[in-house]
Design a protein around this motif. Structure first.
Motif, PDB file in Angstrom:
ATOM      1  N   SER A  91       0.845  -1.189   0.000  1.00 27.58           N
ATOM      2  CA  SER A  91       0.000   0.000   0.000  1.00 27.58           C
ATOM      3  C   SER A  91       0.878   1.236   0.000  1.00 27.58           C
ATOM      4  O   SER A  91       2.077   1.173   0.299  1.00 27.58           O
ATOM      5  CB  SER A  91      -0.929   0.013   1.213  1.00 27.58           C
ATOM      6  OG  SER A  91      -0.176   0.043   2.414  1.00 27.58           O
ATOM      7  N   SER A  92       0.270   2.365  -0.383  1.00 27.68           N
ATOM      8  CA  SER A  92       0.995   3.643  -0.455  1.00 27.68           C
ATOM      9  C   SER A  92       0.349   4.651   0.468  1.00 27.68           C
ATOM     10  O   SER A  92      -0.879   4.641   0.675  1.00 27.68           O
ATOM     11  CB  SER A  92       0.988   4.168  -1.893  1.00 27.68           C
ATOM     12  OG  SER A  92       1.461   5.508  -1.945  1.00 27.68           O
ATOM     13  N   SER A  93       1.147   5.534   1.017  1.00 28.11           N
ATOM     14  CA  SER A  93       0.606   6.601   1.862  1.00 28.11           C
ATOM     15  C   SER A  93      -0.203   7.600   1.050  1.00 28.11           C
ATOM     16  O   SER A  93      -1.049   8.302   1.585  1.00 28.11           O
ATOM     17  CB  SER A  93       1.737   7.322   2.600  1.00 28.11           C
ATOM     18  OG  SER A  93       2.666   7.886   1.663  1.00 28.11           O
ATOM     19  N   SER A  94       0.053   7.657  -0.275  1.00 33.18           N
ATOM     20  CA  SER A  94      -0.696   8.559  -1.157  1.00 33.18           C
ATOM     21  C   SER A  94      -0.573   8.048  -2.590  1.00 33.18           C
ATOM     22  O   SER A  94       0.515   8.074  -3.171  1.00 33.18           O
ATOM     23  CB  SER A  94      -0.156   9.991  -1.062  1.00 33.18           C
ATOM     24  OG  SER A  94      -0.838  10.850  -1.957  1.00 33.18           O
ATOM     25  N   ALA A  95      -1.687   7.577  -3.148  1.00 35.28           N
ATOM     26  CA  ALA A  95      -1.656   7.025  -4.501  1.00 35.28           C
ATOM     27  C   ALA A  95      -1.259   8.066  -5.535  1.00 35.28           C
ATOM     28  O   ALA A  95      -0.683   7.740  -6.574  1.00 35.28           O
ATOM     29  CB  ALA A  95      -3.011   6.418  -4.865  1.00 35.28           C
ATOM     30  N   THR A  96      -1.577   9.329  -5.263  1.00 39.39           N
ATOM     31  CA  THR A  96      -1.154  10.446  -6.111  1.00 39.39           C
ATOM     32  C   THR A  96      -0.386  11.417  -5.233  1.00 39.39           C
ATOM     33  O   THR A  96      -0.948  11.952  -4.266  1.00 39.39           O
ATOM     34  CB  THR A  96      -2.355  11.154  -6.751  1.00 39.39           C
ATOM     35  OG1 THR A  96      -3.074  10.223  -7.563  1.00 39.39           O
ATOM     36  CG2 THR A  96      -1.900  12.319  -7.622  1.00 39.39           C
ATOM     37  N   ALA A  97       0.868  11.626  -5.552  1.00 45.50           N
ATOM     38  CA  ALA A  97       1.718  12.476  -4.709  1.00 45.50           C
ATOM     39  C   ALA A  97       2.409  13.525  -5.559  1.00 45.50           C
ATOM     40  O   ALA A  97       2.644  13.332  -6.752  1.00 45.50           O
ATOM     41  CB  ALA A  97       2.747  11.623  -3.972  1.00 45.50           C
ATOM     42  N   ASN A  98       2.736  14.648  -4.922  1.00 48.95           N
ATOM     43  CA  ASN A  98       3.461  15.717  -5.610  1.00 48.95           C
ATOM     44  C   ASN A  98       4.937  15.359  -5.767  1.00 48.95           C
ATOM     45  O   ASN A  98       5.516  14.664  -4.935  1.00 48.95           O
ATOM     46  CB  ASN A  98       3.333  17.033  -4.854  1.00 48.95           C
ATOM     47  CG  ASN A  98       1.925  17.594  -4.910  1.00 48.95           C
ATOM     48  OD1 ASN A  98       1.171  17.292  -5.829  1.00 48.95           O
ATOM     49  ND2 ASN A  98       1.573  18.407  -3.928  1.00 48.95           N
ATOM     50  N   THR A 101       8.037  15.057  -3.008  1.00 50.12           N
ATOM     51  CA  THR A 101       7.530  14.848  -1.658  1.00 50.12           C
ATOM     52  C   THR A 101       7.632  13.361  -1.315  1.00 50.12           C
ATOM     53  O   THR A 101       7.587  12.504  -2.193  1.00 50.12           O
ATOM     54  CB  THR A 101       6.077  15.316  -1.516  1.00 50.12           C
ATOM     55  OG1 THR A 101       5.255  14.568  -2.417  1.00 50.12           O
ATOM     56  CG2 THR A 101       5.957  16.788  -1.822  1.00 50.12           C
ATOM     57  N   VAL A 103       6.877   9.617  -0.171  1.00 44.65           N
ATOM     58  CA  VAL A 103       5.803   8.638  -0.226  1.00 44.65           C
ATOM     59  C   VAL A 103       6.280   7.412   0.556  1.00 44.65           C
ATOM     60  O   VAL A 103       7.413   6.954   0.382  1.00 44.65           O
ATOM     61  CB  VAL A 103       5.468   8.229  -1.672  1.00 44.65           C
ATOM     62  CG1 VAL A 103       4.344   7.201  -1.685  1.00 44.65           C
ATOM     63  CG2 VAL A 103       5.087   9.452  -2.489  1.00 44.65           C
ATOM     64  N   LYS A 140      10.358   4.542   2.625  1.00 45.97           N
ATOM     65  CA  LYS A 140       9.990   5.915   2.265  1.00 45.97           C
ATOM     66  C   LYS A 140      10.957   6.435   1.209  1.00 45.97           C
ATOM     67  O   LYS A 140      12.164   6.231   1.301  1.00 45.97           O
ATOM     68  CB  LYS A 140      10.033   6.818   3.498  1.00 45.97           C
ATOM     69  CG  LYS A 140       9.625   8.260   3.233  1.00 45.97           C
ATOM     70  CD  LYS A 140       9.804   9.130   4.469  1.00 45.97           C
ATOM     71  CE  LYS A 140       8.804   8.794   5.535  1.00 45.97           C
ATOM     72  NZ  LYS A 140       8.857   9.750   6.673  1.00 45.97           N
ATOM     73  N   GLN A 171       1.270   4.049  -8.777  1.00 43.29           N
ATOM     74  CA  GLN A 171       1.661   5.262  -8.045  1.00 43.29           C
ATOM     75  C   GLN A 171       1.862   6.387  -9.042  1.00 43.29           C
ATOM     76  O   GLN A 171       2.619   6.247 -10.005  1.00 43.29           O
ATOM     77  CB  GLN A 171       2.949   5.035  -7.259  1.00 43.29           C
ATOM     78  CG  GLN A 171       3.462   6.255  -6.519  1.00 43.29           C
ATOM     79  CD  GLN A 171       2.551   6.653  -5.368  1.00 43.29           C
ATOM     80  OE1 GLN A 171       2.232   5.831  -4.526  1.00 43.29           O
ATOM     81  NE2 GLN A 171       2.130   7.913  -5.341  1.00 43.29           N
TER      82      GLN A 171
END
Length: 451
Positions: A91-98, A101, A103, A140, A171
């Motif tokens: 799993s990812s902390s944010s499927a869409t990330a800037n 930044t 992840v 990370k 991702q």
């Protein structure tokens, strides 16, 4: 693994003996005692265990003897214990990330008693490894590039559990705000022939080092032609649906997560009609048809509404020096059918006969071409086809100089209108009355030829 294995040892002794062997059998893994089993009445002893580690084992059974039977040992027996299976989820902390930044990816290993490490990869590129703690390993990173990635977690396995790998996790890394783009459009040619393919290529320039993705929409004016996907920052589109006369083609890039949309400058393509022979009956009607009630009625009905600007924009776009922004008389840019009809009525009062005759011929071209006016004009007596009057051929006779061609040359009607437009810079018809009159002789003859 933790599977239970049962070993069985059977003593051999004479069948006619009334006294049976008694006692126990000891089971060993090499020199390590696993346990014992008591002989039953048949001379058989069994022992079960779930403590064997994964791998190969050499098992023996040793009988200790009793008052009647001597001790004995079995031949070695090879036992292979397979590792227990495992599975990994990610799993990812944010499927869409800037971009830039951090992840965090979390791998969950089942069963939770598994030990060892998990390797995280982006496709075939290893990102890093992490140690499993209580069934989980985390990693990370802030180094992923812009765009889409497929992240996997691979468990290495341990002494008990076999390794396993997760499915790919999508991702997306994007910019915090999309950047501006510039779309440039090119055409395979600035001229074309009705019904034949024309190709267009749109190139989308993004921020240096970035390549735009997504789709580009191609339009002729406000008319949708189609769309194409970008590949390497470019999209190509081919169509045979361009109409007679001027076509104003644009390409609109629709943007993506990192790129703003943008629209190209318009590219003009002038489409001529293939020659179809001399002007025939029904390709023109009476010379003053457009000033009559039926002609005005037809003008108002083109393209389904008196407010349609398709006719006005076609006249102005195809022949800007005659009927558009550079006209000395009437500019039909953006004019509705109603406005065109009013100007047609006024034209004979304000414009010379040559201009009026060219306007009437242009209206006949629009009416008779199904790619422009549809089939509406057929109900009024016009003969309609794809090219219509635009493809009809005319011998210019001794008026060649008016159109910049040799005397007795054969031209299509649409080409003659285009020649007249090109030879009327800033709307000044042909520059001199004698040449203008020569041209009017030709256009007047066209109007009379098909009635």
């Amino acid at each position: 693994g933790s599977s239970t294995i049962t070993f069985s040892a059977t003593l051999s002794f004479p069948d006619n003996q009334s006294v049976r062997p008694t006692g126990t059998v000891t089971f060993l893994d090499g020199s390590t005692v696993l346990g014992t089993g008591s002989l039953d009445a048949t001379g058989r002893a069994v022992f079960s265990t779930s403590t064997l580690s994964a791998g190969g084992h050499t098992i023996t059974a040793q009988y200790g003897g009793d008052g009647n039977y001597a001790a004995s040992a079995s031949a070695p027996f090879d036992e292979v214990i397979n590792k227990a299976s495992s599975s990994v989820g990610i799993s990812s902390s944010s499927a869409t990330a800037n971009f830039a930044t951090a992840v965090t990816f979390t791998a969950t290993v089942t069963p939770s008693s598994a030990t060892g490490t998990v390797t995280f990869s982006d496709g075939s590129t290893v990102l890093g490894t992490a140690t499993i703690i209580a069934g989980k390993a985390t990693f990370k990173t802030s180094t992923l590039s812009l765009g889409s990635h497929s992240i996997t977690a691979t468990y290495s396995g341990d002494a008990t559990f076999a390794g396993s790998a997760s499915a790919g996790l999508a991702q997306l890394i994007k910019l915090a705000a999309p950047v501006a783009t510039k779309t440039t459009l090119t055409a395979s040619s600035s001229t074309g022939v009705l019904g034949q393919n024309m190709s267009f290529t749109a190139t989308v320039a993004s921020k240096p080092g970035m390549v735009a993705t997504g789709t580009v929409t191609f339009r002729d004016g406000s008319t949708l032609l189609g769309s194409a996907a970008l590949s390497g920052g470019s999209a190509s589109f081919t169509t045979s649906a361009l109409v007679l006369g001027a076509n104003s083609i644009t390409a609109t890039y629709n943007g993506d997560a990192n790129d703003q949309g943008s629209t190209s400058a318009a590219v003009s393509v002038f489409v001529t009609a293939p020659p179809s022979g001399a002007v025939s009956s029904g390709q023109t009607l009476s010379q003053n048809f457009w000033n009559r009630t039926s002609g005005l009625s037809l003008l108002l009905s083109f393209n389904g509404s008196i407010f349609s600007t398709s006719l006005g924009n076609w006249l102005a776009g195809s022949f800007p020096n005659l009927f558009g922004a550079h006209s000395q008389y009437f500019n039909f840019t953006g004019a509705s059918n109603l406005a065109v009809a009013i100007d047609v009525e006024l034209a004979s009062f304000f414009a010379p006969n040559a201009w009026v005759d060219m306007l009437n011929v242009a209206l006949d071209v629009y009416a008779t071409s199904t790619t422009l006016g549809g089939a509406t004009a057929a109900a009024y007596g016009f003969q309609t086809s794809a090219g219509g009057l635009g493809g009809a051929t005319v011998n210019v006779g001794q008026s060649g100089s008016a159109f910049g061609v040799a005397n007795n040359s054969t031209q299509t009607v649409l080409d003659l209108l285009d020649d007249a437009n090109n030879r009327s810079p800033n709307g000044i018809l042909f520059g001199s009355n004698p040449v203008r009159n020569q041209a009017d002789t030709v256009f007047n003859a066209i109007l009379k030829a098909g009635k």
